[in-house]
Design a protein around this motif. Structure first.
Motif, PDB file in Angstrom:
ATOM      1  N   GLU A  62       2.652   7.301 -11.633  1.00  0.00           N
ATOM      2  CA  GLU A  62       3.213   6.116 -12.287  1.00  0.00           C
ATOM      3  C   GLU A  62       2.131   5.043 -12.409  1.00  0.00           C
ATOM      4  OE1 GLU A  62       7.750   6.604 -10.428  1.00  0.00           O
ATOM      5  OE2 GLU A  62       6.468   4.911  -9.851  1.00  0.00           O
ATOM      6  N   PRO A  63       2.264   4.138 -13.386  1.00  0.00           N
ATOM      7  CA  PRO A  63       1.266   3.069 -13.541  1.00  0.00           C
ATOM      8  C   PRO A  63       1.204   2.182 -12.301  1.00  0.00           C
ATOM      9  CG  PRO A  63       2.708   3.200 -15.463  1.00  0.00           C
ATOM     10  CD  PRO A  63       3.316   4.075 -14.405  1.00  0.00           C
TER      11      PRO A  63
ATOM     12  N   VAL B 270       0.836  -1.204   0.000  1.00  0.00           N
ATOM     13  CA  VAL B 270       0.000   0.000   0.000  1.00  0.00           C
ATOM     14  C   VAL B 270       0.868   1.251   0.000  1.00  0.00           C
ATOM     15  CG1 VAL B 270      -1.641   1.335   1.371  1.00  0.00           C
ATOM     16  CG2 VAL B 270      -1.987  -1.113   1.049  1.00  0.00           C
ATOM     17  N   MET B 271       1.953   1.221   0.752  1.00  0.00           N
ATOM     18  CA  MET B 271       2.854   2.374   0.777  1.00  0.00           C
ATOM     19  C   MET B 271       3.431   2.646  -0.614  1.00  0.00           C
ATOM     20  SD  MET B 271       2.732   3.407   3.925  1.00  0.00           S
ATOM     21  CE  MET B 271       1.018   2.857   3.918  1.00  0.00           C
ATOM     22  N   GLU B 272       3.847   1.572  -1.282  1.00  0.00           N
ATOM     23  CA  GLU B 272       4.408   1.717  -2.630  1.00  0.00           C
ATOM     24  C   GLU B 272       3.341   2.190  -3.615  1.00  0.00           C
ATOM     25  OE1 GLU B 272       6.197  -0.940  -6.304  1.00  0.00           O
ATOM     26  OE2 GLU B 272       5.942  -1.880  -4.338  1.00  0.00           O
ATOM     27  N   SER B 273       2.125   1.635  -3.508  1.00  0.00           N
ATOM     28  CA  SER B 273       1.047   2.010  -4.422  1.00  0.00           C
ATOM     29  C   SER B 273       0.683   3.486  -4.264  1.00  0.00           C
ATOM     30  CB  SER B 273      -0.182   1.136  -4.167  1.00  0.00           C
ATOM     31  OG  SER B 273       0.104  -0.219  -4.440  1.00  0.00           O
ATOM     32  N   ALA B 274       0.655   3.962  -3.021  1.00  0.00           N
ATOM     33  CA  ALA B 274       0.355   5.373  -2.785  1.00  0.00           C
ATOM     34  C   ALA B 274       1.437   6.266  -3.399  1.00  0.00           C
ATOM     35  CB  ALA B 274       0.236   5.633  -1.289  1.00  0.00           C
ATOM     36  N   ALA B 275       2.697   5.846  -3.257  1.00  0.00           N
ATOM     37  CA  ALA B 275       3.799   6.614  -3.831  1.00  0.00           C
ATOM     38  C   ALA B 275       3.715   6.635  -5.355  1.00  0.00           C
ATOM     39  CB  ALA B 275       5.131   6.021  -3.383  1.00  0.00           C
TER      40      ALA B 275
END
Length: 261
Positions: free
Chosen positions: A249-250, A238-243
C-alpha cells in the motif's frame, strides 16, 4: 498583531502589521513567543506555517522603538524578552515552514531561519541589515548562519549588510524553493501537510538530534541515535508503515514534487 488559525492540524501564524512591513515591536515579540509555546503544547497541531500579512514577511525589529532605550541594562533586559520566540521555536519539535514574501530583514531574516524549511517568492529579499545602523545580529543569527553556509559567507553577509535576492538565498542553501508570489502560500501548506503526515515521534527525535549535531561528538551522537531509534522503532507509526509496505500500500508520507528539485 499576530493572527493564528489551525486547520487540519496545520497552524498558520501570520505577522500582521503590514503598514510597517510586519516589523516586530516588543508586544509582537512577546505575543509570538506565547503563541508558539501554546501551539507546542497543543497536540492537535502537527505542523506550523509562519508568514507575513501583505507583501512582506518581516522588516525586522521596529526601529522607531529603539529610540526609547535608556541604557545598556535596559536594552539587555529587553533583548532577553525579545528572545522568547527563539526559545519557543527551538522547543517546537514538529515541522516549521517559513513562507517569505517581500522583505525579510534583520530579525525577520533570523526569524525565517528558525524554521525547518524556508520557501520564498521570487520577489523575496533577505538582509542582515544590523550593520547599517551599528548593531550586531540577533535572534540567534550568529549561531544559525555559519552552520548553514560556513563562516566565510556568513561574515560576508553580516559585515556587508547587503540585500540577498531569493535566487541567491536558494543557491546558498538558505531557501528550499523559490516560486511566484501567488503560489507561495499554497506550496508552503503543501509542504507543511506532507511533513505533518510523518511520524510525530520520529520527526521530533530526528529534529532533536539535528539540533545538537554540531556540538556533540560522533560517539555521543551514535549513542543518542541508538536511544532515539529504540523509541521510534516501537511506535505505532512504524508498525503501521511496515504493515502498509507488506501489503504493498502507498506510504502515508510523500515528499512534495516541487521540493525535489
Amino acid at each position: 498583531m499576530i493572527k493564528t488559525t489551525i486547520e487540519d492540524g496545520i497552524a498558520t501564524v501570520v505577522l500582521a502589521r503590514p503598514e510597517r512591513k510586519n516589523a516586530l515591536n516588543a508586544a509582537m515579540f512577546a505575543e509570538l513567543g506565547d503563541i508558539v509555546d501554546a501551539l507546542r503544547r497543543d497536540t492537535s497541531v502537527k505542523a506550523l506555517l509562519l508568514t507575513g500579512e501583505g507583501d512582506d514577511f518581516c522588516a525586522g525589529a521596529d526601529v522607531s522603538s529603539m529610540q526609547t532605550a535608556t541604557d545598556a541594562a535596559d536594552v539587555h533586559a529587553r533583548m532577553l524578552e525579545n528572545q522568547r520566540p527563539c526559545h519557543a521555536f527551538a522547543s517546537f519539535e514538529r515541522p516549521v515552514i517559513a513562507a517569505v514574501d517581500g522583505v525579510a530583514y534583520g530579525a525577520g531574516f533570523s526569524l525565517a531561519l528558525m524554521a525547518d524549511f524556508v520557501l520564498a517568492s521570487e520577489r523575496a529579499r533577505f538582509s542582515l541589515a544590523f550593520a547599517r545602523i551599528g548593531l550586531v545580529p540577533d535572534l540567534g543569527m550568529v549561531h544559525m548562519l555559519p552552520r548553514m553556509i560556513g563562516i566565510q559567507r556568513a561574515r560576508e553577509l553580516i559585515y556587508s549588510a547587503r540585500e540577498l535576492p531569493a535566487a541567491e538565498a536558494q543557491a546558498l542553501g538558505l531557501v528550499l524553493d523559490v516560486c511566484p508570489p501567488a503560489e507561495l502560500r499554497a506550496r508552503a501548506l503543501e509542504l507543511a501537510r506532507a511533513l505533518a503526515s510523518q511520524s510525530a515521534v520520529g520527526f521530533a527525535l530526528t529534529k532533536r538530534l539535528l539540533a545538537h549535531s554540531f556540538e556533540r561528538s560522533l560517539t555521543s551522537l551514535l549513542d543518542a541515535e541508538a536511544g532515539a531509534q529504540a523509541v521510534a522503532f516501537t511506535s505505532a507509526y512504524v508498525m503501521e508503515s511496515a504493515a502498509r509496505f507488506i501489503r504493498k500500500e502507498p506510504a502515508r508520507f510523500s515528499w512534495p514534487p516541487f521540493a525535489a528539485k
